[in-house]
Design an enzyme around this catalytic site. Structure first.
Site, mmCIF file in Angstrom:
data_model
loop_
_atom_site.group_PDB
_atom_site.id
_atom_site.type_symbol
_atom_site.label_atom_id
_atom_site.label_comp_id
_atom_site.label_asym_id
_atom_site.label_seq_id
_atom_site.Cartn_x
_atom_site.Cartn_y
_atom_site.Cartn_z
ATOM 1 N N TYR A 1 6.236 -50.381 -17.038
ATOM 2 C CA TYR A 1 6.929 -49.236 -17.612
ATOM 3 C C TYR A 1 7.279 -48.187 -16.555
ATOM 4 C CZ TYR A 1 5.584 -50.922 -22.275
ATOM 5 O OH TYR A 1 5.426 -51.664 -23.418
ATOM 6 N N ASP B 1 0.180 -52.641 -24.979
ATOM 7 C CA ASP B 1 1.106 -52.125 -25.976
ATOM 8 C C ASP B 1 1.316 -53.159 -27.076
ATOM 9 O OD1 ASP B 1 2.969 -50.628 -27.306
ATOM 10 O OD2 ASP B 1 4.441 -50.594 -25.693
ATOM 11 N N ASP C 1 -0.770 -53.285 -31.055
ATOM 12 C CA ASP C 1 0.017 -53.244 -32.283
ATOM 13 C C ASP C 1 -0.236 -54.487 -33.132
ATOM 14 O OD1 ASP C 1 1.051 -50.813 -31.660
ATOM 15 O OD2 ASP C 1 3.151 -51.434 -31.629
ATOM 16 N N ASP D 1 -1.163 -64.772 -23.740
ATOM 17 C CA ASP D 1 -0.645 -65.573 -24.838
ATOM 18 C C ASP D 1 -1.784 -66.133 -25.690
ATOM 19 O OD1 ASP D 1 -1.242 -66.962 -22.536
ATOM 20 O OD2 ASP D 1 0.411 -68.377 -22.700
ATOM 21 N N LYS E 1 -2.165 -62.377 -17.090
ATOM 22 C CA LYS E 1 -1.355 -63.591 -16.997
ATOM 23 C C LYS E 1 -1.477 -64.125 -15.570
ATOM 24 C CE LYS E 1 1.431 -66.546 -19.013
ATOM 25 N NZ LYS E 1 0.877 -67.522 -19.974
#
Length: 360
Positions: free
Chosen positions: A143, A245, A249, A221, A189
């Site tokens: 970000y 993020d 959620d 994942d 990852k």
């Protein structure tokens, strides 16, 4: 003499003003019952700031936040501003605020209220008893990485993490785990990304300082799948900005509604507290939004920034009581509702219970 606190309030866009008003209502009840004072200072940020002063984060807002004991924040954004350039979008104001305040650790508790176990789309036996703390790095990663660009035929962003950024968020995760079940699962990852391999190396290094905490690693994942398959395996989830993020959620839906869960963004000087839901402009100004996430965020503010543990506990107990008694806003009305509440109703019910605390 009773303690006095200065709280910066950013209502923001969409449902933000509605939920923040209810959070303030409950905070005032807590302040009365536990004999302290909160002075509120309102500031602009987000789309409303763009409309009024032309930028999503005015200098006055940033200065006011830096001068406060804590920040209570609603939500920003909406389709009205989606076509603006990156630096003028409401979300950019929030990202800039987080970076400027260096609120680097986002704590998102994921838990299931017993009375709402049926609200989740998952089986009750899968989610009953879930209690997870997602520790998300908040001021680094993709970000904020440079370079970034959007060109005619391509666009790119850069994911960058320094050793110091990883080190300090990892310490927060391990310190948090010491007060819980002493388990940290670091999500990355590392099978594909160099930045994730670097992340994993530093987390392992920090783990050596916490021999009582069990450290495991999981690819993002697989973590997304495991949150649905077996969420109770997790205690503290440590991860970067982008993965955190998304996963937080996803995890929020274990409890059945994103309108139930709070968050705290912790910094060295000042911390920011906000519900994890967005601005939801489609339901704004209708009196139907669930304010519990904002109220629970106010409870976290009392606990982490103002050191008012008893008041925070009183708010948490009040939330549990109204849900146990069958009061529901529209988003959770299908699950054990005995009485349908407006946004204002729910805030008032919780505030009244907190106000009666000293008499019980």
């Amino acid at each position: 003499m009773s303690k006095r606190y200065k709280v910066a309030v950013i209502k923001g866009d969409g449902v933000g003003p509605e939920v923040i008003e209810e959070a303030k209502k409950v905070l005032d009840a807590a302040a009365y019952s536990f004999r302290f004072t909160i002075d509120y200072y309102d500031y602009l940020m987000g789309g409303v700031a763009v409309d009024r002063v032309g930028v999503p984060l005015p200098d006055e807002t940033l200065c006011g936040c830096l001068d406060a004991d804590a920040i209570l924040f609603g939500a920003v954004g909406g389709g009205k501003w989606d076509s603006l350039e990156h630096n003028f979008r409401p979300e950019h104001g929030l990202l800039k605020l987080r970076k400027s305040l260096d609120v680097f650790a986002n704590l998102r508790p994921i838990f299931v209220y017993n009375e709402l176990a049926d609200a989740s789309t998952l089986k009750t036996e899968v989610i009953s008893g879930v209690d997870i703390m997602v520790v998300r790095e908040l001021t680094g990663g993709i970000y904020f990485g440079e370079p970034r660009a959007k060109e005619e035929d391509k666009a790119y962003n850069t994911m960058i993490y320094s050793r110091e950024e990883i080190h300090r968020i990892a310490k927060i995760a391990f310190e948090t785990a010491l007060k819980r079940k002493k388990k940290v699962c670091s999500v990355d990852k590392a099978n594909v990304l160099e930045v994730s391999r670097f992340w994993r190396e530093e987390v392992i290094r920090v783990a050596q300082e916490y021999p009582d905490v069990a450290l495991t690693h999981m690819y993002v994942d697989n973590a997304a799948m495991q949150l649905i398959k077996n969420p109770k395996q997790f205690d503290v989830i440590l991860t970067g900005n982008l993965f955190g993020d998304i996963l937080s959620d996803e995890a929020s839906m274990l409890c059945g509604s994103i309108g139930l869960l709070p968050s705290a963004s912790i910094g060295h000087k000042v911390s920011l507290y906000e519900p994890i839901h967005g601005s939801a402009p489609d339901i704004a100004k209708q009196g139907i939004v669930n304010p519990i996430a904002a109220i629970a965020s106010a409870s976290m503010m009392l606990r982490y920034s103002l050191q008012q543990e008893e008041a925070a506990n009183a708010i948490d107990k009040a939330i549990n009581k109204v849900l146990k008694d069958g009061y529901r806003t529209r988003d959770i009305a299908s699950f054990g509702a005995k009485s349908l509440c407006t946004t204002d109703d729910m805030g008032t019910l919780i505030a009244n219970i907190v106000s009666r605390h000293e008499k019980e």
